[in-house]
Design a protein around this motif. Sequence first.
Motif, PDB file in Angstrom:
ATOM      1  N   ARG A  51       0.830  -1.215   0.000  1.00  0.00           N
ATOM      2  CA  ARG A  51       0.000   0.000   0.000  1.00  0.00           C
ATOM      3  C   ARG A  51       0.858   1.256   0.000  1.00  0.00           C
ATOM      4  N   PHE A  63      -7.648   6.050   0.611  1.00  0.00           N
ATOM      5  CA  PHE A  63      -8.013   4.642   0.517  1.00  0.00           C
ATOM      6  C   PHE A  63      -8.740   4.195   1.787  1.00  0.00           C
ATOM      7  N   SER A  66     -12.117   5.870   2.064  1.00  0.00           N
ATOM      8  CA  SER A  66     -13.047   5.274   1.117  1.00  0.00           C
ATOM      9  C   SER A  66     -13.597   3.953   1.645  1.00  0.00           C
ATOM     10  N   LEU A  67     -12.727   3.118   2.222  1.00  0.00           N
ATOM     11  CA  LEU A  67     -13.165   1.822   2.741  1.00  0.00           C
ATOM     12  C   LEU A  67     -14.056   1.948   3.974  1.00  0.00           C
ATOM     13  N   SER A  68     -13.982   3.077   4.661  1.00  0.00           N
ATOM     14  CA  SER A  68     -14.805   3.241   5.859  1.00  0.00           C
ATOM     15  C   SER A  68     -16.272   3.475   5.525  1.00  0.00           C
ATOM     16  N   CYS A  70     -18.613   1.687   3.148  1.00  0.00           N
ATOM     17  CA  CYS A  70     -18.946   0.610   2.212  1.00  0.00           C
ATOM     18  C   CYS A  70     -20.370   0.132   2.457  1.00  0.00           C
ATOM     19  N   ASN A  85     -18.662  -6.101  -0.765  1.00  0.00           N
ATOM     20  CA  ASN A  85     -18.995  -4.747  -0.331  1.00  0.00           C
ATOM     21  C   ASN A  85     -18.268  -3.784  -1.238  1.00  0.00           C
ATOM     22  N   LYS A  86     -18.931  -2.689  -1.567  1.00  0.00           N
ATOM     23  CA  LYS A  86     -18.342  -1.690  -2.456  1.00  0.00           C
ATOM     24  C   LYS A  86     -18.313  -0.359  -1.739  1.00  0.00           C
ATOM     25  N   SER A  87     -17.197   0.353  -1.889  1.00  0.00           N
ATOM     26  CA  SER A  87     -17.117   1.680  -1.276  1.00  0.00           C
ATOM     27  C   SER A  87     -18.136   2.592  -1.941  1.00  0.00           C
ATOM     28  N   TRP A  92     -13.577   0.947  -4.712  1.00  0.00           N
ATOM     29  CA  TRP A  92     -13.020  -0.277  -4.157  1.00  0.00           C
ATOM     30  C   TRP A  92     -14.104  -1.309  -3.910  1.00  0.00           C
ATOM     31  N   VAL A  94     -14.594  -4.983  -1.695  1.00  0.00           N
ATOM     32  CA  VAL A  94     -14.056  -5.890  -0.693  1.00  0.00           C
ATOM     33  C   VAL A  94     -14.853  -7.176  -0.795  1.00  0.00           C
TER      34      VAL A  94
END
Length: 108
Positions: A51, A63, A66-68, A70, A85-87, A92, A94
Motif C-alpha cells: 500500500r 483509501f 473510502s473503505l470506511s 462501504c 462490499n463496495k465503497s 473499491w 471488498v
Amino acid sequence: KQWYQRRVRGSTELPPEELSGRASHVEVEFADGATKFFCKFYFAAEFDRLRTLLMPGEALHDFIHSLSYCSKWQAKGGKSGLSFNKSQDDRWVVKEMSRLELQALLMF
C-alpha cells in the motif's frame, strides 16, 4: 473515556528487520458495549509495504477513508454466495474469502 478495548497479537510486534521471510498476521479484538469485534489481517506488514508503494502520501488516507464507507453490493455471476462490499465512491470492492481461497493465499 475510551469506548473500546483493543488487544493486538501477532508477529508484527517484532522489528521490521525480523519480519523478512515470516508471515505477519495480526489479530485485533475490540468491543463497543455488548458487541465484540474480531478481525485478522493476513500478511499485514507485506500488504502495508505494498500500500505504501502504490499509494504514497494522502492516497493511503483516501483509501482508508473510502473503505470506511462501504455497503453490500450484489455482484452478479458468482456462485459461491460470498458477500461483496463496495465503497460508496465506487472505487473499491471488498470480497469475503472462502476457506479454500484463504488456504490458497496462505500457501502462496
